[in-house]
Write an enzyme that holds these catalytic residues in place. Structure first.
Site, PDB file in Angstrom:
ATOM      1  N   LYS A  27       0.835  -1.265  -0.067  1.00 54.54           N
ATOM      2  CA  LYS A  27      -0.259   0.092   0.008  1.00 54.54           C
ATOM      3  C   LYS A  27       0.511   1.333  -0.192  1.00 54.54           C
ATOM      4  CE  LYS A  27      -4.189  -1.365   0.307  1.00 54.54           C
ATOM      5  NZ  LYS A  27      -4.925  -2.774   0.290  1.00 54.54           N
ATOM      6  N   LYS A  42      -4.353  -9.685 -15.620  1.00 57.01           N
ATOM      7  CA  LYS A  42      -5.480 -11.077 -14.811  1.00 57.01           C
ATOM      8  C   LYS A  42      -6.637  -8.990 -14.640  1.00 57.01           C
ATOM      9  CE  LYS A  42      -5.532 -11.432  -9.267  1.00 57.01           C
ATOM     10  NZ  LYS A  42      -6.062  -9.867  -8.268  1.00 57.01           N
ATOM     11  N   LYS A  59     -10.301  -4.479 -10.507  1.00 54.33           N
ATOM     12  CA  LYS A  59     -11.140  -3.577 -10.305  1.00 54.33           C
ATOM     13  C   LYS A  59      -9.978  -2.343 -10.671  1.00 54.33           C
ATOM     14  CE  LYS A  59     -11.074  -3.112  -4.914  1.00 54.33           C
ATOM     15  NZ  LYS A  59     -10.948  -4.909  -5.315  1.00 54.33           N
TER      16      LYS A  59
END
Ligand code: ADP
Ligand code: TRP
Length: 324
Positions: free
Chosen positions: A114, A193, A196
């Protein structure tokens, strides 16, 4: 002995067919395969660690509940609930925080990833694995099916359970991960892949016209219509086989190889297969959408069941650490 199986899903976006074939389908099938108890929850407290817009978090959590029920989750067989409806999870997170070393958290891949993506880390993101450990340990879960990306979190949960048991006596069950290596990666409309984050998804319950448009816009090479084509090099074919029987897949492969079969035809076949495959789920979803009260009731009952179990464990934990 019958096992208690638990898994959680973050309400972090609109579900796509990669989510369905990669995670949802098997987590729903558990209800018929597991002779023990099955728990499935919406991990909304985890989603909060990246500070989504409140209306998005609310909408994604509601849609997740609706979509899982539409896909066949049976709330009589699987306790289905929202993580934030179980207050004991936050209490247990705090208690586990007090036995968690900082170096241990600094090694978590999810946190490092992250930060690498530019997120400004907050304390919640940092202690994400501790919240996840609390989720699992509070129900004394025996087994936890997760994707490969969650493997390290499960190892951390096991370490925390063992450490707690050593410090305070045997309270927790040390859970086993179930990591399915068999799940194939579903490709997106661009061949990467499906995710979203890549804008290459086909929504699980997309509006019919929008799905059609998305499928029709799948990029293809310039092999002429008449020329034979190799199905194994075609992304449309890879998606088609998710929905079709082996016979249908074989038949489509022969049409590719025979020539005089264009990508437009393949896309049409894919669209029809998608609509057929999800027809009964779409119908059920339409019915459920008219009845939001039912969904709230399912989640309320699920939370009631989960809370009973959570409170029992917490009582043991409070006593063990000296809070009672
Ligand atoms: P996304 O990549 O769209 O952000 P998530 O990371 O939220 O999806 O995935 C939720 C679950 O769906 C995970 O268990 C993940 O393994 C599964 N999943 C997501 N995308 C795919 C895919 N393309 N193929 C197979 N499984 C997938
Ligand atoms: N972290 C998991 C994910 O992003 C979701 C999750 C939260 C979870 N708590 C859990 C999964 C407990 C299994 C068990 O996919």
């Amino acid at each position: 002995m019958a096992k208690r199986i638990l898994t959680g899903i973050q309400p972090s976006g609109i579900l796509h067919i990669g989510n369905y074939f990669g995670a949802m389908k098997s987590s729903i099938e558990l209800q018929n395969q597991n002779p023990g108890e099955t728990y499935l929850f919406i991990a909304d407290l985890h989603s909060l660690t990246v500070n989504p817009k409140p209306e998005d978090l609310r909408m994604h959590a509601q849609r997740l509940a609706l979509d899982y029920l539409a896909c066949g989750l049976d709330p009589e067989k699987t306790a289905f609930f929202r993580q934030s409806d179980i207050p004991g999870v936050c209490e247990l997170t705090w208690i586990l925080n007090t036995i968690t070393g900082l170096g241990f958290l600094e090694r978590a891949h999810s946190y490092k990833d992250k930060i690498a993506k530019g997120f400004i880390p907050n304390n919640g993101l940092f202690s994400y694995p501790v919240l996840m450990a609390a989720d699992i340990l509070i129900y004394k879960s025996d087994q936890v099916p997760v994707g490969k990306d969650q493997k390290q979190h499960l190892e951390m949960t096991r370490d925390l359970a063992i450490k707690f048991n050593q410090m305070y006596g045997d309270v927790f069950v040390v859970p086993e991960p179930i990591i399915s290596e068999a799940v194939a990666v579903v490709p997106g409309t661009d061949g990467q892949k499906m995710s979203k984050s890549y804008n290459n998804t086909i929504e699980l319950f997309g509006e019919e016209k929008a799905v059609r448009k998305k499928i029709m816009s799948i990029p293809t090479d310039s092999t002429p219509m008449e020329a034979p084509k190799d199905p194994d090099k075609c992304n449309i074919f890879a998606l088609y086989r998710l929905f079709a029987t082996p016979e249908q897949t074989g038949a489509l492969a022969s049409r590719y190889r025979a020539g005089n079969f264009g990508y437009g035809h393949a896309k049409q076949a894919l669209f029809e297969a998608y609509m057929d495959y999800f027809a009964s789920m779409r119908k059920r979803r339409e019915e459920l959408e008219k009845n939001p009260g039912y969904i709230q009731e399912v989640l309320r009952k699920g939370a009631e069941r989960a809370n009973r179990l959570a409170e029992q464990t917490l009582d043991e934990v409070r006593k063990a650490v000296g809070l009672r």
